[in-house]
Design an enzyme around this catalytic site. Structure first.
Site, PDB file in Angstrom:
ATOM      1  N   GLY A 151       0.816  -1.215   0.000  1.00  0.00           N
ATOM      2  CA  GLY A 151       0.000   0.000   0.000  1.00  0.00           C
ATOM      3  C   GLY A 151       0.846   1.260   0.000  1.00  0.00           C
ATOM      4  O   GLY A 151       0.553   2.221  -0.723  1.00  0.00           O
ATOM      5  N   SER A 204       0.173  -7.199  -9.662  1.00  0.00           N
ATOM      6  CA  SER A 204       1.327  -8.095  -9.718  1.00  0.00           C
ATOM      7  C   SER A 204       2.615  -7.310  -9.801  1.00  0.00           C
ATOM      8  O   SER A 204       2.659  -6.223 -10.359  1.00  0.00           O
ATOM      9  CB  SER A 204       1.221  -9.012 -10.934  1.00  0.00           C
ATOM     10  OG  SER A 204       2.367  -9.829 -10.989  1.00  0.00           O
ATOM     11  N   ASN A 236      -0.673 -16.245 -11.193  1.00  0.00           N
ATOM     12  CA  ASN A 236       0.167 -16.840 -10.148  1.00  0.00           C
ATOM     13  C   ASN A 236       0.357 -18.337 -10.376  1.00  0.00           C
ATOM     14  O   ASN A 236       1.442 -18.870 -10.124  1.00  0.00           O
ATOM     15  CB  ASN A 236      -0.448 -16.596  -8.772  1.00  0.00           C
ATOM     16  CG  ASN A 236      -0.252 -15.165  -8.301  1.00  0.00           C
ATOM     17  OD1 ASN A 236      -0.145 -14.256  -9.108  1.00  0.00           O
ATOM     18  ND2 ASN A 236      -0.218 -14.965  -7.004  1.00  0.00           N
ATOM     19  N   GLU A 250       2.923 -18.731 -12.887  1.00  0.00           N
ATOM     20  CA  GLU A 250       4.206 -18.415 -12.242  1.00  0.00           C
ATOM     21  C   GLU A 250       4.758 -19.648 -11.506  1.00  0.00           C
ATOM     22  O   GLU A 250       5.957 -19.944 -11.592  1.00  0.00           O
ATOM     23  CB  GLU A 250       3.968 -17.239 -11.284  1.00  0.00           C
ATOM     24  CG  GLU A 250       5.143 -16.803 -10.452  1.00  0.00           C
ATOM     25  CD  GLU A 250       4.711 -15.686  -9.475  1.00  0.00           C
ATOM     26  OE1 GLU A 250       4.051 -14.710  -9.902  1.00  0.00           O
ATOM     27  OE2 GLU A 250       5.024 -15.803  -8.279  1.00  0.00           O
TER      28      GLU A 250
HETATM   29  P1  NBP Z   1      -0.148  -7.413   4.493  1.00  0.00           P
HETATM   30  O1  NBP Z   1      -0.814  -8.442   3.698  1.00  0.00           O
HETATM   31  O2  NBP Z   1       0.947  -7.815   5.406  1.00  0.00           O
HETATM   32  O3  NBP Z   1      -1.272  -6.631   5.350  1.00  0.00           O
HETATM   33  C1  NBP Z   1      -0.914  -5.635   6.286  1.00  0.00           C
HETATM   34  C2  NBP Z   1      -1.899  -4.485   6.209  1.00  0.00           C
HETATM   35  O4  NBP Z   1      -3.230  -4.939   6.478  1.00  0.00           O
HETATM   36  C3  NBP Z   1      -1.586  -3.437   7.242  1.00  0.00           C
HETATM   37  O5  NBP Z   1      -1.828  -2.175   6.673  1.00  0.00           O
HETATM   38  C4  NBP Z   1      -2.575  -3.773   8.338  1.00  0.00           C
HETATM   39  O6  NBP Z   1      -2.859  -2.706   9.173  1.00  0.00           O
HETATM   40  C5  NBP Z   1      -3.762  -4.127   7.518  1.00  0.00           C
HETATM   41  N1  NBP Z   1      -4.817  -4.794   8.261  1.00  0.00           N
HETATM   42  C6  NBP Z   1      -4.853  -6.026   8.839  1.00  0.00           C
HETATM   43 BR1  NBP Z   1      -3.452  -7.192   8.886  1.00  0.00          BR
HETATM   44  N2  NBP Z   1      -6.010  -6.303   9.447  1.00  0.00           N
HETATM   45  C7  NBP Z   1      -6.768  -5.218   9.253  1.00  0.00           C
HETATM   46  C8  NBP Z   1      -8.079  -4.884   9.629  1.00  0.00           C
HETATM   47  N3  NBP Z   1      -8.853  -5.749  10.284  1.00  0.00           N
HETATM   48  N4  NBP Z   1      -8.543  -3.661   9.284  1.00  0.00           N
HETATM   49  C9  NBP Z   1      -7.780  -2.795   8.606  1.00  0.00           C
HETATM   50  N5  NBP Z   1      -6.526  -3.068   8.206  1.00  0.00           N
HETATM   51  C10 NBP Z   1      -6.022  -4.262   8.522  1.00  0.00           C
HETATM   52  O7  NBP Z   1       0.385  -6.209   3.558  1.00  0.00           O
HETATM   53  P2  NBP Z   1       1.116  -6.272   2.133  1.00  0.00           P
HETATM   54  O8  NBP Z   1       2.181  -7.318   2.084  1.00  0.00           O
HETATM   55  O9  NBP Z   1       1.468  -4.866   1.832  1.00  0.00           O
HETATM   56  O10 NBP Z   1      -0.024  -6.756   1.129  1.00  0.00           O
HETATM   57  C11 NBP Z   1      -1.241  -6.040   0.963  1.00  0.00           C
HETATM   58  C12 NBP Z   1      -2.134  -6.792   0.005  1.00  0.00           C
HETATM   59  O11 NBP Z   1      -1.507  -6.846  -1.271  1.00  0.00           O
HETATM   60  C13 NBP Z   1      -2.390  -8.243   0.417  1.00  0.00           C
HETATM   61  O12 NBP Z   1      -3.721  -8.579   0.110  1.00  0.00           O
HETATM   62  C14 NBP Z   1      -1.441  -9.023  -0.462  1.00  0.00           C
HETATM   63  O13 NBP Z   1      -1.884 -10.346  -0.694  1.00  0.00           O
HETATM   64  C15 NBP Z   1      -1.471  -8.185  -1.722  1.00  0.00           C
HETATM   65  N6  NBP Z   1      -0.322  -8.349  -2.606  1.00  0.00           N
HETATM   66  C16 NBP Z   1       0.926  -8.482  -2.098  1.00  0.00           C
HETATM   67  C17 NBP Z   1       2.007  -8.623  -2.952  1.00  0.00           C
HETATM   68  C18 NBP Z   1       3.379  -8.758  -2.399  1.00  0.00           C
HETATM   69  O14 NBP Z   1       4.310  -8.999  -3.177  1.00  0.00           O
HETATM   70  N7  NBP Z   1       3.582  -8.594  -1.100  1.00  0.00           N
HETATM   71  C19 NBP Z   1       1.820  -8.597  -4.324  1.00  0.00           C
HETATM   72  C20 NBP Z   1       0.540  -8.415  -4.817  1.00  0.00           C
HETATM   73  C21 NBP Z   1      -0.522  -8.298  -3.950  1.00  0.00           C
HETATM   74  P3  NBP Z   1      -1.987  -2.496  10.541  1.00  0.00           P
HETATM   75  O15 NBP Z   1      -0.771  -1.746  10.119  1.00  0.00           O
HETATM   76  O16 NBP Z   1      -2.880  -1.692  11.416  1.00  0.00           O
HETATM   77  O17 NBP Z   1      -1.680  -3.847  11.098  1.00  0.00           O
END
Ligand code: NBP
Length: 479
Positions: free
Chosen positions: A14, A128, A186, A189
């Site tokens: 984000g 992605s 995916n 991939e």
């Molecule tokens: P995460 O998947 O680790 O999620 C962390 C975020 O979710 C934090 O901002 C956290 O807030 C928030 N959150 C949670 Br946990 N529970 C919550 C709730 N009940 N209400 C509101 N916010 C909540 O973060 P990410 O790795 O940046 O991935 C974000 C999304 O993007 C995921 O769905 C992931 O599958 C997707 N994605 C990831 C990638 C990658 O390469 N990592 C690629 C493509 C898509 P907090 O700070 O208050 O805990």
């Protein structure tokens, strides 16, 4: 409010997406995170972005111009539902909520339906490219309504990766179409990675070359028709030396592959749709096999072939492996596109398969030269029933099939597992077959369950009276 776009969820994805958005001319980005710390950190680390922070959802809604547009980037699942509920409370009809998390497409279909009833638009969007993609240009796969796309299109085009002058984003189709396509991406991939791993293993065990030497092989392959991000990073990983031991890093990494579940979703969905994505399935299963140390520990002394692999001409062998990899890759992509075609038919999405191959050329993990050939194939024949029957791929398979067969025979003879290579060839030979033993399966089904069969020589549905006088009768079609 001052902001034209908002981001909720400021973990790595984000915050990078928010910075990407803020870096484009004309954008002012509102940001919100459940816990305050991430918002404050982003504000202090990136003052240049001009973010508009907010600490509750009312404030977030007030900081956005109408119609409001917000992208959610939180942990997929319950967190997404809770953020959607909170936004629906403070947004108004005509506003747009985008979920950029890795949602299961059936969740997206459910959410889109529920949010639409409030008059708010909901768009499930596949993203992605990991953290770097989010920051510098991801491949974006939005679903949702045509009206939402009218507003979102220009913004998404401005932040997406660019491949050959075109932004890597297209309106995939309605409701869950974007997340469906991201899921299959995916899955492909997984297959691509497994095929590369099998190629590496065969070269290593066949020629005795070191990881650093094999890195050179992959670097060379990256100059040709296999050119892709995954081949390129494979060379980088194989070259890496462990600082502690001085060994190749790949030799000190535990050989148990992890997975976050999207590969399994691809296969589960394919099973439901009746699409044989066998190469992708073997890639998912190969990871599961690797991560059962207790089973591997008790299996290490099972008998194998007496002779280990000895290759007379290493260069010729390596070229065979390259061709086997290329042929198997064609099968994996053909199967993945078959799943998208079947999903589109099942869920009534108008998906342009050629456009999908183009938006995967930049930003994402499976980006490759090869995708241009897929785009060409669909440009020539938009309703192509089997991708690998396109002329370019037929040529490639004609060139590689002998090598492919040799490699699989060699692997089997030497006791080297090559599940994705072998299952891809079986799929290919199954598709080609003029007659399949499915006829015998139908006979067996009719024997024990009176499931009936059709005949090659006349219409109708038939059943043999197996427990009677074994004459054939016409039957109701019960499949
Ligand atoms: P995460 O998947 O680790 O999620 C962390 C975020 O979710 C934090 O901002 C956290 O807030 C928030 N959150 C949670 Br946990 N529970 C919550 C709730 N009940 N209400 C509101 N916010 C909540 O973060 P990410 O790795 O940046 O991935 C974000 C999304 O993007 C995921 O769905 C992931 O599958 C997707 N994605 C990831 C990638 C990658 O390469 N990592 C690629 C493509 C898509 P907090 O700070 O208050 O805990």
């Amino acid at each position: 409010g001052p902001a034209n776009i908002g981001v909720v969820g400021l973990a790595v994805m984000g915050s990078n997406l928010a910075r990407n958005l803020a870096s484009r001319i004309g954008n002012t980005v509102a940001i919100h995170n459940r816990s305050r710390g991430k918002t404050d950190a982003l504000m202090s680390e990136h003052p240049e972005a001009g973010f508009v922070p907010s600490y509750d959802y009312e404030e977030f809604a007030a900081s956005l111009q109408k119609p409001r547009t917000a992208i959610i980037m939180v942990k997929a699942g319950a967190a997404t539902d809770s953020v959607i509920d909170a936004l629906v409370d403070v947004f108004e009809p005509g506003d747009i909520i985008v979920d950029g998390g890795n949602a299961l497409f059936t969740d997206t279909i459910r959410r889109e339906k529920a949010v639409r009833e409030t008059g708010i638009n909901f768009v499930g969007m596949g993203v992605s490219g990991g953290e770097e993609g989010a920051l510098l240009g991801p491949s974006l796969m939005p679903g949702g309504s045509d009206e939402s796309w009218d507003t979102l299109g220009p913004i998404l085009r401005s932040i997406a990766a660019i491949a050959e002058g075109e932004p890597c984003v297209t309106h995939v189709g309605h409701d869950g179409a974007g997340h469906f396509v991201k899921m299959v991406h995916n899955g492909i991939e997984y297959a691509d990675m497994q095929l590369i791993a099998e190629a590496y293993d065969l070269i290593r065990r066949g020629t005795g070359r070191t990881p650093a030497q094999i890195a050179e092989v992959f670097a060379e392959w990256n100059e040709g028709e296999l050119e892709s991000y995954l081949i390129e990073i494979t060379a980088e990983v194989l070259r890496q030396v462990d600082a502690d031991t001085g060994k190749a890093l790949v030799d000190v990494i535990l050989d148990q592959a992890g997975a976050k579940g999207t590969g399994a979703w691809t296969v589960q969905t394919a099973l439901n749709l009746g699409v044989p994505v066998s190469g992708i399935a073997e890639a998912v299963f190969a990871r599961s096999l690797s991560s059962h140390p207790e089973q591997r520990a008790v299996s290490g002394d099972l008998p194998g072939p007496a002779e280990s692999l000895s290759v007379a001409d290493p260069d010729a062998f390596i070229e065979d492996v390259r061709l086997a990899l290329y042929a198997s890759k064609i099968v994996a992509y053909s199967q993945g596109f078959d799943e998208i075609r079947a999903g589109a038919a099942e869920y009534d999405w108008a998906i342009d398969l050629g456009a999908i191959s183009k938006i995967w050329r930049g930003g994402c993990i499976i980006r490759a030269q090869f995708l241009n050939r897929i785009a060409d194939a669909y440009a020539q024949t938009p309703d192509l029933p089997v991708l690998l029957t396109a002329p370019y791929f037929v040529d490639a398979l004609t060139r590689s099939q002998d090598a492919w067969r040799r490699i699989i025979a060699t692997a089997a003879g030497a006791g080297i597992p090559a599940p994705a290579f072998s299952s891809s060839l079986s799929y290919y030979d199954g598709l080609r077959a003029k007659r399949l033993p499915a006829a015998l399966i139908q006979g067996q089904r009719d024997f024990f369950g009176a499931h009936t069969y059709k005949r090659i020589d006349k219409p109708g549905t038939f059943h043999t009276l197996w427990s009677g006088d074994r004459t054939e009768i016409e039957a109701e079609d019960t499949h």
